[in-house]
Design an enzyme around this catalytic site. Structure first.
Site, PDB file in Angstrom:
ATOM      1  N   HIS A   1      -3.749   6.912   2.926  1.00 59.09           N
ATOM      2  CA  HIS A   1      -4.116   5.670   2.229  1.00 59.09           C
ATOM      3  C   HIS A   1      -5.541   5.265   2.622  1.00 59.09           C
ATOM      4  CE1 HIS A   1      -4.334   1.632   0.918  1.00 59.09           C
ATOM      5  NE2 HIS A   1      -4.014   1.074   2.064  1.00 59.09           N
TER       6      HIS A   1
ATOM      7  N   ASN B   1     -10.310  -0.309  -0.559  1.00 58.86           N
ATOM      8  CA  ASN B   1      -8.856  -0.198  -0.446  1.00 58.86           C
ATOM      9  C   ASN B   1      -8.207  -0.700  -1.737  1.00 58.86           C
ATOM     10  OD1 ASN B   1      -6.144  -0.608   0.113  1.00 58.86           O
ATOM     11  ND2 ASN B   1      -6.482  -1.598   2.086  1.00 58.86           N
TER      12      ASN B   1
ATOM     13  N   CYS C   1       0.795  -1.240   0.000  1.00 58.76           N
ATOM     14  CA  CYS C   1       0.000   0.000   0.000  1.00 58.76           C
ATOM     15  C   CYS C   1       0.827   1.291   0.000  1.00 58.76           C
ATOM     16  CB  CYS C   1      -0.989  -0.019   1.160  1.00 58.76           C
ATOM     17  SG  CYS C   1      -2.014  -1.494   1.132  1.00 58.76           S
TER      18      CYS C   1
HETATM   19  O1  UT7 Z   1      -3.928  -1.453   3.530  1.00 60.61           O
HETATM   20  C1  UT7 Z   1      -4.013  -1.948   4.851  1.00 60.61           C
HETATM   21  C2  UT7 Z   1      -4.935  -3.131   4.770  1.00 60.61           C
HETATM   22  N1  UT7 Z   1      -5.519  -3.487   5.990  1.00 60.61           N
HETATM   23  C3  UT7 Z   1      -6.640  -2.943   6.504  1.00 60.61           C
HETATM   24  O2  UT7 Z   1      -7.188  -1.983   6.087  1.00 60.61           O
HETATM   25  C4  UT7 Z   1      -7.253  -3.676   7.687  1.00 60.61           C
HETATM   26  C5  UT7 Z   1      -7.190  -2.947   8.971  1.00 60.61           C
HETATM   27  N2  UT7 Z   1      -8.126  -3.562   9.881  1.00 60.61           N
HETATM   28  C6  UT7 Z   1      -9.456  -3.301   9.868  1.00 60.61           C
HETATM   29  O3  UT7 Z   1      -9.869  -2.455   9.110  1.00 60.61           O
HETATM   30  C7  UT7 Z   1     -10.383  -4.053  10.803  1.00 60.61           C
HETATM   31  O4  UT7 Z   1      -9.621  -4.848  11.677  1.00 60.61           O
HETATM   32  C8  UT7 Z   1     -11.417  -4.907  10.024  1.00 60.61           C
HETATM   33  C9  UT7 Z   1     -12.423  -4.007   9.334  1.00 60.61           C
HETATM   34  C10 UT7 Z   1     -10.696  -5.779   8.990  1.00 60.61           C
HETATM   35  C11 UT7 Z   1     -12.165  -5.819  10.997  1.00 60.61           C
HETATM   36  O5  UT7 Z   1     -12.814  -5.060  12.026  1.00 60.61           O
HETATM   37  P1  UT7 Z   1     -12.773  -5.561  13.550  1.00 60.61           P
HETATM   38  O6  UT7 Z   1     -13.656  -4.672  14.320  1.00 60.61           O
HETATM   39  O7  UT7 Z   1     -11.326  -5.671  13.928  1.00 60.61           O
HETATM   40  O8  UT7 Z   1     -13.489  -6.969  13.454  1.00 60.61           O
HETATM   41  P2  UT7 Z   1     -12.898  -8.421  13.791  1.00 60.61           P
HETATM   42  O9  UT7 Z   1     -11.936  -8.861  12.718  1.00 60.61           O
HETATM   43  O10 UT7 Z   1     -12.412  -8.459  15.195  1.00 60.61           O
HETATM   44  O11 UT7 Z   1     -14.216  -9.305  13.684  1.00 60.61           O
HETATM   45  C12 UT7 Z   1     -15.320  -9.125  14.591  1.00 60.61           C
HETATM   46  C13 UT7 Z   1     -16.415 -10.063  14.173  1.00 60.61           C
HETATM   47  C14 UT7 Z   1     -15.945 -11.515  13.982  1.00 60.61           C
HETATM   48  O12 UT7 Z   1     -16.972 -12.368  14.419  1.00 60.61           O
HETATM   49  P3  UT7 Z   1     -16.859 -13.112  15.844  1.00 60.61           P
HETATM   50  O13 UT7 Z   1     -15.597 -13.937  15.753  1.00 60.61           O
HETATM   51  O14 UT7 Z   1     -16.771 -12.016  16.864  1.00 60.61           O
HETATM   52  O15 UT7 Z   1     -18.115 -13.906  15.899  1.00 60.61           O
HETATM   53  C15 UT7 Z   1     -15.808 -11.636  12.493  1.00 60.61           C
HETATM   54  O16 UT7 Z   1     -16.019 -12.986  12.044  1.00 60.61           O
HETATM   55  O17 UT7 Z   1     -16.965  -9.668  12.917  1.00 60.61           O
HETATM   56  C16 UT7 Z   1     -16.949 -10.782  12.007  1.00 60.61           C
HETATM   57  N3  UT7 Z   1     -16.726 -10.273  10.650  1.00 60.61           N
HETATM   58  C17 UT7 Z   1     -17.736  -9.945   9.836  1.00 60.61           C
HETATM   59  N4  UT7 Z   1     -19.078  -9.969  10.003  1.00 60.61           N
HETATM   60  C18 UT7 Z   1     -19.831  -9.533   8.982  1.00 60.61           C
HETATM   61  C19 UT7 Z   1     -15.555 -10.068  10.017  1.00 60.61           C
HETATM   62  N5  UT7 Z   1     -15.778  -9.589   8.784  1.00 60.61           N
HETATM   63  C20 UT7 Z   1     -17.138  -9.499   8.643  1.00 60.61           C
HETATM   64  C21 UT7 Z   1     -17.990  -9.077   7.607  1.00 60.61           C
HETATM   65  N6  UT7 Z   1     -19.308  -9.101   7.805  1.00 60.61           N
HETATM   66  N7  UT7 Z   1     -17.510  -8.625   6.427  1.00 60.61           N
END
Ligand code: UT7
Length: 315
Positions: free
Chosen positions: A242, A272, A108
């Site tokens: 970004h 992204n 990125c």
């Molecule tokens: O260029 C750099 C690239 N990287 C990024 O931009 C990523 C940076 N990180 C983030 O933006 C965030 O960490 C995310 C948006 C990827 C995730 O958000 P979060 O609040 O950290 O969620 P999480 O990964 O802790 O997931 C929470 C819950 C999980 O369910 P359980 O285990 O609590 O039951 C996930 O399975 O949300 C679930 N989940 C979803 N649910 C519905 C994860 N993705 C989704 C989804 N729709 N798309």
């Protein structure tokens, strides 16, 4: 160096959150508050190289330059259909460019890493004009049944032409090498000799770790580079961050204590697009006529590696 022209090109197909929830256990209600993304441009029948060429041609037109004026082409790209030659060679061939060209894979922050390299070429007098093209198709890297990654990304190409000048005020590249935080692996062709175990794996991401790295590194590096260049946050007109996640952008902004008007975004309908995100945002702001001569722009980007980069440049 200074920016002489910008360009961008996006795939035609736009995929909304509701389109994704037709085949994935996700929803607009989950995606929007956590990411700020409503829809993304996704490659379907286009080729990445053609988007890259369109973005590059638009940047040349904007700079009122022709292909013969370009002394170096740097292409930032993580993945495309060719293993070899480099995407920069494909772009050069399609455009009729005969200058040296190479690719970098800095994920990125690739646009800012490419700016840093271009600056070195300008500083030793090897070039008068450099074309940087960032072309990415991260939607071909993710597993489309993995809701934690595929909802985040979009494709596209952004380009900028640089000429001689003293507008680049400072640049800082940072690395915190941890290959497991964002990782995709592909299996190479077999040989009669290879007998080790090899892995093929779509993109995996430790989202929370990347989120933390992005916010802390970007805010730290912006403050550091401004103090090293004798500038303050008030001197900056636009923070070109970004476009990975609106919450990351807001987190950086809150740490810096800067008004939202100084943080242009396009993540809502782009997602992204890896290294293409900064030059696409730059081009869209430029074409809206947002910048005036003397405006100070701060670029900051972070991603796989983990790598991050920050630059201050005057328009
Ligand atoms: O260029 C750099 C690239 N990287 C990024 O931009 C990523 C940076 N990180 C983030 O933006 C965030 O960490 C995310 C948006 C990827 C995730 O958000 P979060 O609040 O950290 O969620 P999480 O990964 O802790 O997931 C929470 C819950 C999980 O369910 P359980 O285990 O609590 O039951 C996930 O399975 O949300 C679930 N989940 C979803 N649910 C519905 C994860 N993705 C989704 C989804 N729709 N798309």
């Amino acid at each position: 160096m200074r920016i002489l022209g910008t360009g961008s090109a996006l795939p035609q197909k736009q995929v909304g959150n509701d389109d994704l929830s037709k085949f994935l256990d996700t929803s607009d209600e989950w995606i929007v508050p956590r990411t700020g993304i409503h829809s993304r441009h996704v490659i379907s029948n286009e080729y990445l190289e053609d988007l890259a060429v369109s973005a590059a041609r638009r940047a040349l037109d904007d700079a009122s330059l022709g292909v013969a004026d370009i002394d170096l082409l740097i292409c930032s790209n993580v993945v495309n259909e060719y293993v070899t030659p480099s995407l920069s060679c494909i772009i050069a061939a399609k455009m009729g460019l005969a200058c040296p060209c190479f690719d970098i894979n800095c994920a990125c922050p690739g646009f800012i890493y490419a700016m840093d390299m271009a600056d070195s070429y300008f500083c030793c007098g090897k070039v008068r004009h450099v074309l940087i093209v960032c072309a990415e198709e991260p939607t071909r890297m993710v597993d489309w049944s993995d809701r934690a990654t595929c909802v985040l990304f979009g494709d596209g190409a952004g380009a900028a032409v640089f000429g001689e000048g003293d507008n680049l005020k400072g640049i800082r590249l940072s690395a915190e090498p941890s290959p497991d935080k964002i990782c995709e692996m592909r299996r190479l062709l077999p040989t009669p000799y290879v007998d080790k175990e090899e892995t093929e794996m779509p993109m995996q991401m430790k989202g929370r770790d990347v989120f933390r790295f992005a916010v802390t590194t970007s805010a730290r590096d912006i403050n550091d580079i401004l103090s090293r260049t004798g500038l303050s946050l008030d001197d900056v007109d636009y923070f070109m961050i970004h476009q990975a996640n609106l919450r990351i952008i807001d987190g950086i902004r809150e740490r810096l204590g800067v008004a939202p008007e100084k943080f242009p975004t396009n993540i809502a309908d782009h997602g992204n697009s890896s290294s293409a995100s900064c030059p696409i945002l730059l081009d869209e702001c430029n074409r809206k006529g947002m910048f005036k001569k003397g405006d100070l722009l701060v670029f900051s980007a972070f991603g796989s590696g983990l790598l991050s980069a920050t630059a201050v440049i005057e328009w």
